[in-house]
Design a protein around this motif. Structure first.
Motif, mmCIF file in Angstrom:
data_model
loop_
_atom_site.group_PDB
_atom_site.id
_atom_site.type_symbol
_atom_site.label_atom_id
_atom_site.label_comp_id
_atom_site.label_asym_id
_atom_site.label_seq_id
_atom_site.Cartn_x
_atom_site.Cartn_y
_atom_site.Cartn_z
ATOM 1 N N VAL A 142 0.685 -1.128 0.040
ATOM 2 C CA VAL A 142 -0.169 0.122 -0.164
ATOM 3 C C VAL A 142 0.969 1.330 -0.094
ATOM 4 C CG1 VAL A 142 -1.730 1.475 1.313
ATOM 5 C CG2 VAL A 142 -1.949 -1.112 1.242
ATOM 6 N N ASP A 143 0.537 2.306 -1.007
ATOM 7 C CA ASP A 143 1.226 3.523 -0.800
ATOM 8 C C ASP A 143 0.093 4.581 -0.577
ATOM 9 O OD1 ASP A 143 2.318 5.961 -1.616
ATOM 10 O OD2 ASP A 143 3.606 5.111 -2.882
ATOM 11 N N SER A 144 0.309 4.841 0.728
ATOM 12 C CA SER A 144 -0.851 5.716 0.985
ATOM 13 C C SER A 144 -1.095 7.253 0.532
ATOM 14 C CB SER A 144 -0.960 5.752 2.500
ATOM 15 O OG SER A 144 -0.040 5.511 3.380
ATOM 16 N N GLY A 145 0.332 7.644 0.255
ATOM 17 C CA GLY A 145 0.493 8.712 -0.560
ATOM 18 C C GLY A 145 -0.340 8.666 -1.828
ATOM 19 N N LEU A 146 -0.071 7.951 -2.759
ATOM 20 C CA LEU A 146 -0.498 7.753 -4.078
ATOM 21 C C LEU A 146 -1.599 7.024 -4.015
ATOM 22 C CD1 LEU A 146 2.661 6.536 -5.835
ATOM 23 C CD2 LEU A 146 1.833 8.604 -5.915
ATOM 24 N N LYS A 147 -2.289 6.568 -2.990
ATOM 25 C CA LYS A 147 -3.490 5.590 -2.683
ATOM 26 C C LYS A 147 -3.582 4.717 -3.711
ATOM 27 C CE LYS A 147 -6.499 9.449 -0.871
ATOM 28 N NZ LYS A 147 -6.238 8.932 0.691
ATOM 29 N N GLU A 148 -2.531 3.726 -3.626
ATOM 30 C CA GLU A 148 -2.472 2.902 -4.343
ATOM 31 C C GLU A 148 -1.881 1.671 -3.772
ATOM 32 O OE1 GLU A 148 -0.207 3.855 -8.115
ATOM 33 O OE2 GLU A 148 1.527 2.745 -7.219
ATOM 34 N N ALA A 149 -2.293 0.342 -4.284
ATOM 35 C CA ALA A 149 -1.866 -0.886 -3.727
ATOM 36 C C ALA A 149 -1.916 -2.012 -4.740
ATOM 37 C CB ALA A 149 -2.811 -1.490 -2.658
ATOM 38 N N GLU A 150 -1.030 -3.098 -4.505
ATOM 39 C CA GLU A 150 -1.260 -4.105 -5.352
ATOM 40 C C GLU A 150 -2.069 -5.360 -4.993
ATOM 41 O OE1 GLU A 150 2.795 -5.139 -6.717
ATOM 42 O OE2 GLU A 150 2.092 -7.105 -7.524
ATOM 43 N N LEU A 151 -2.577 -6.151 -5.702
ATOM 44 C CA LEU A 151 -3.453 -7.238 -5.436
ATOM 45 C C LEU A 151 -3.003 -8.688 -6.115
ATOM 46 C CD1 LEU A 151 -6.764 -5.259 -6.243
ATOM 47 C CD2 LEU A 151 -6.136 -6.131 -3.888
ATOM 48 N N GLY A 152 -3.248 -9.553 -5.098
ATOM 49 C CA GLY A 152 -2.705 -10.894 -5.917
ATOM 50 C C GLY A 152 -3.857 -11.907 -5.610
ATOM 51 N N TYR A 153 -3.813 -13.203 -6.321
ATOM 52 C CA TYR A 153 -4.911 -14.300 -5.974
ATOM 53 C C TYR A 153 -4.372 -15.615 -6.480
ATOM 54 C CZ TYR A 153 -5.451 -12.240 -10.738
ATOM 55 O OH TYR A 153 -5.324 -11.676 -12.092
ATOM 56 N N LEU A 154 -4.687 -16.395 -5.956
ATOM 57 C CA LEU A 154 -4.551 -17.903 -6.467
ATOM 58 C C LEU A 154 -6.028 -18.897 -5.952
ATOM 59 C CD1 LEU A 154 -3.802 -19.781 -3.695
ATOM 60 C CD2 LEU A 154 -1.844 -18.424 -3.722
#
Ligand SMILES: CC(C)(COP(=O)(O)OP(=O)(O)OC[C@H]1O[C@@H](n2cnc3c(N)ncnc32)[C@H](O)[C@@H]1OP(=O)(O)O)[C@@H](O)C(=O)NCCC(=O)NCCS
Length: 204
Positions: A93-105
């Motif tokens: 999570v980058d709270s400054g840029l308000k972005e995050a990565e997701l993953g799944y399996l």
């Protein structure tokens, strides 16, 4: 500003689309090993292979620590809160840029039933609506057609950013970046419409 410690709420459970996402528990060890000790997981994710009981214990411990320190969300995909069928994650999570990565399996025995796309959509909606994240990212090897199909079905688009090069046990690979920007979360209805349009053509 919220401290990173409190950035990601714990515990949570998210329900919708015939899916319940819930926290992992120590009782999941046997199911986790069964799900993750599998060639496609070894091929497309950074999981250790073979994925044995020791790997499972370390994985659950790390997942729990990541939840306690508020750095990641790591949830078991279930139908009704009981047996785990897969996993969906939010991290970086980058709270400054308000972005995050997701993953799944998803476990081999439970694939092609819409579990990954349902779980990804649920967590993406939560990330945008409740956590206020605006840009969600996936990093996918373009040869992983199952994963790129999930991304597309959930409304993610290729960003065109340069591929991220990696050395893995299967040799060098590159990961494309996919993004979902706010307001692009695809609802269940839209996902069904997308599938119907591809299968039966668009009706005007
Ligand atoms: C990728 C993965 C999570 C997909 O899980 P899933 O629950 O089977 O996916 P869904 O049932 O939600 O399928 C979503 C879409 O992908 C398509 N799809 C799923 N598996 C596919 C495959 N092997 N080949 C082609 N398309 C596939 C489905 O047909 C569906 O497309 P549609 O919208 O056109 O019907 C699963 O195959 C997996 O765990 N793979 C190993 C781990 C992995 O690759 N994780 C992602 C790392 S980036």
């Amino acid at each position: 500003m919220a401290s990173p410690r409190h950035l990601l709420p714990f515990p949570i459970s998210l329900t919708g689309d015939g899916i319940e996402l819930r926290e992992w528990t120590p009782d999941d060890l046997e199911d986790l090993v069964e799900l993750l000790d599998e060639p496609d997981i070894a091929r497309w994710t950074p999981m250790p292979s073979p994925f044995d009981v020791e790997a499972g214990l370390a994985y659950l411990k790390r997942a729990h620590q990541g939840r306690l320190n508020g750095q990641r969300i790591q949830l078991a995909i279930t139908a009704d809160g009981s047996k785990p069928l897969g996993e969906v994650l939010l991290f970086g999570v980058d709270s400054g840029l308000k972005e995050a990565e997701l993953g799944y399996l998803v476990g081999a025995a439970h694939r092609r039933r819409g579990l990954a796309s349902g779980a990804l959509s649920l967590l993406a909606e939560y990330a945008q609506d409740t956590l206020g994240l605006r840009r969600l990212l996936l990093r996918i090897d373009p040869a992983n057609t199952a994963s790129t199909s999930v991304a597309r079905r959930c409304g993610f688009r290729l960003t065109g950013e340069p591929p991220i090069l990696q050395e893995g046990p299967y040799g060098p690979s590159s990961l494309d970046t996919w993004e979902l920007v706010e307001s692009q979360v695809v609802s269940r209805l839209e996902r069904l419409k997308n599938v119907a349009t591809r299968r039966y053509g668009r009706r005007n």
